[in-house]
Design an enzyme around this catalytic site. Structure first.
Site, PDB file in Angstrom:
ATOM      1  N   ASP A  74       0.962  -1.238   0.084  1.00  0.00           N
ATOM      2  CA  ASP A  74       0.012   0.025   0.015  1.00  0.00           C
ATOM      3  C   ASP A  74       0.754   1.132   0.039  1.00  0.00           C
ATOM      4  O   ASP A  74       2.124   1.438   0.647  1.00  0.00           O
ATOM      5  CB  ASP A  74      -0.790  -0.033   1.322  1.00  0.00           C
ATOM      6  N   TYR A 103     -13.377   7.110 -13.760  1.00  0.00           N
ATOM      7  CA  TYR A 103     -13.216   6.218 -13.123  1.00  0.00           C
ATOM      8  C   TYR A 103     -13.901   4.897 -13.555  1.00  0.00           C
ATOM      9  O   TYR A 103     -13.417   3.846 -13.537  1.00  0.00           O
ATOM     10  CB  TYR A 103     -13.924   6.501 -11.501  1.00  0.00           C
TER      11      TYR A 103
END
Ligand code: UDP
Length: 320
Positions: free
Chosen positions: A31, A149
Site C-alpha cells: 500500500d 473512473y
C-alpha cells in the site's frame, strides 16, 4: 495459503487482511498510503503471519516479488472516492489502469489467482434497476471527469478477462456497491462517514442535489465474506460478480436516519452538485445490485441492513 492484498491498508483491504489472518492465512500487503492509512493495519502488525510493504504497485519489481511469494492476489489498490476522482483525474486513470496491468503481468508468470476489485460505477447512468452483471455500461461524455473512473475500471475488467481468455490466467472480477463500515473515512467524499461525522460534531449534514438519489449500502464484513466465498469456488473463475445489498435508501432518508440515530441537533442542508463537486457534475439517480448470481453460486447473503451498519459506524466515530 499466502494472500497478497494490494491496497491492504485501505478500508476494504484492511478488513480483508483481518479476516484472512483469522482464517490462519499468511497475509502480505502492499500500500502506498495514498488513501489507505497505517492506523488501519496497526493492530495486525503483532501477528507474525502479517507482512506489509509501504510502496506503490507501480514499482513493478517490488510488486512482482510479492506476487511471486503468494498463492493468490486480491487487487484492491485503486483510486477511491468520487471527490478525489474529480479532483485528481490523472492519478485515478493511471493508478487504475497501469496498476492493474502490472499486477496481472506479474500474476501471469506463475498463473496466480487474481481477484480484481471493480465497481458499480461501471453501470453508469443505466436506469434498469437492479443492475445485473450482463447489463450495458451507460456512461456520460469524456468532458465529465467522473466517468473516467468507470472507464478505467472497465478497462481493468476487460484486461483481466482478456488475460483469462488468452493466457488462461485465473481471474475473478467483483463489482462493489457502496461498501461501508468502520474505518472508512469521509475524507474522499463518501456519504456515510461524512454524515455520521457531521451529525456527531453538530455540523450541517450536507445532502448533495435534492437528496432523492438512492444507494444500496453494504457492510464491509459482508463484502469480505463474499470475496472469500468466490475465491474458494472454481466456477467463479473468468466471471464477474456484483457484491452488494439489495435494499435501497435515498440520501435524504439517510441524512434523517443518521440525525435521529445520533440524536444530533445538526441541520440537514441541501448543496447543489455544482458546488459540491464541479460544474456539470452528473450523479447517478439510483444504484442497486441484483445479487442473485453470487447468491446462487456461493450462498452469499448480506447480514446487515443500513440501521445496523450505521450503529457500527456511529460507535466507531464516537470511540475514535
Ligand atoms: N453525497 C451527499 N453528501 C455528501 C457526500 C455524498 O449527498 O456529503 C451523495 C452523493 O452525491 C451521492 C451519494 O451521496 O449521490 C453517495 O455518494 P458517495 O460518494 O458515498 O458514493 P457514490 O455512490 O457517489 O460512489
Amino acid at each position: 495459503m499466502k494472500s497478497l492484498i494490494t491496497g491492504g491498508a485501505g478500508f476494504i483491504g484492511s478488513h480483508l487482511a483481518e479476516e484472512l489472518l483469522n482464517n490462519g492465512d499468511d497475509v502480505y500487503v502492499i500500500d502506498d498510503l495514498s488513501t489507505g492509512s497505517i492506523e488501519n493495519i496497526e493492530h495486525l502488525k503483532v501477528n507474525s503471519k502479517f507482512h506489509y510493504v509501504i510502496d506503490t504497485i507501480m514499482n513493478e519489481p517490488v510488486t512482482a516479488e510479492l506476487v511471486d511469494r503468494c498463492d493468490r492476489v486480491f487487487h484492491m489498490a485503486a483510486a477511491v472516492g468520487v471527490k478525489l476522482i474529480v479532483e485528481s483525474p490523472v492519478r485515478t486513470i493511471e493508478t487504475n489502469i497501469k496498476g492493474t496491468e502490472i499486477v496481472l503481468r506479474a500474476a501471469n508468470k506463475k498463473k496466480k489467482l487474481v481477484i480484481i476489485a471493480s465497481t458499480s460505477e461501471v453501470y453508469g447512468k443505466g436506469d434498469n434497476i437492479p443492475f445485473k452483471e450482463t447489463y450495458d455500461m451507460v456512461l456520460g461524455t469524456t468532458k465529465n471527469g467522473r466517468w473516467s473512473y468507470a472507464c478505467s475500471k472497465a478497462i481493468d475488467e476487460f484486461l483481466s478477462l482478456a488475460y483469462y481468455k488468452e493466457k488462461k490466467l485465473p481471474v475473478i472480477v467483483v463489482r462493489f456497491f457502496n461498501t461501508v463500515g468502520p474505518r472508512q473515512t469521509g475524507q474522499y467524499g463518501m456519504v456515510v462517514p461524512t454524515f455520521v461525522k457531521q451529525a456527531i460534531m453538530g455540523h450541517d449534514i450536507t445532502v448533495y442535489g435534492d437528496g432523492s438519489q438512492s444507494r444500496s449500502f453494504t457492510y464491509v464484513g459482508d463484502v469480505v465474506k463474499g470475496l472469500l466465498g468466490l475465491c474458494d469456488n472454481k466456477q467463479a473463475i473468468g466471471d464477474i460478480f456484483n457484491i452488494g445489498h439489495g435494499d435501497e435508501i435515498s440520501i435524504c432518508e439517510l441524512a434523517k436516519l443518521v440525525k435521529s440515530m445520533t440524536e444530533s441537533k445538526s441541520e440537514i442542508v441541501f448543496v447543489p452538485y455544482d458546488s459540491a463537486y464541479e460544474a456539470g457534475f452528473e450523479d447517478m439517480q439510483r444504484r442497486s445490485p441484483d445479487i442473485s448470481k453470487i447468491s446462487e453460486l456461493i450462498g452469499y447473503k448480506p447480514t446487515l441492513g443500513i440501521r445496523e451498519i450505521l450503529e457500527k459506524v456511529i460507535k466507531y466515530f464516537k470511540e475514535s
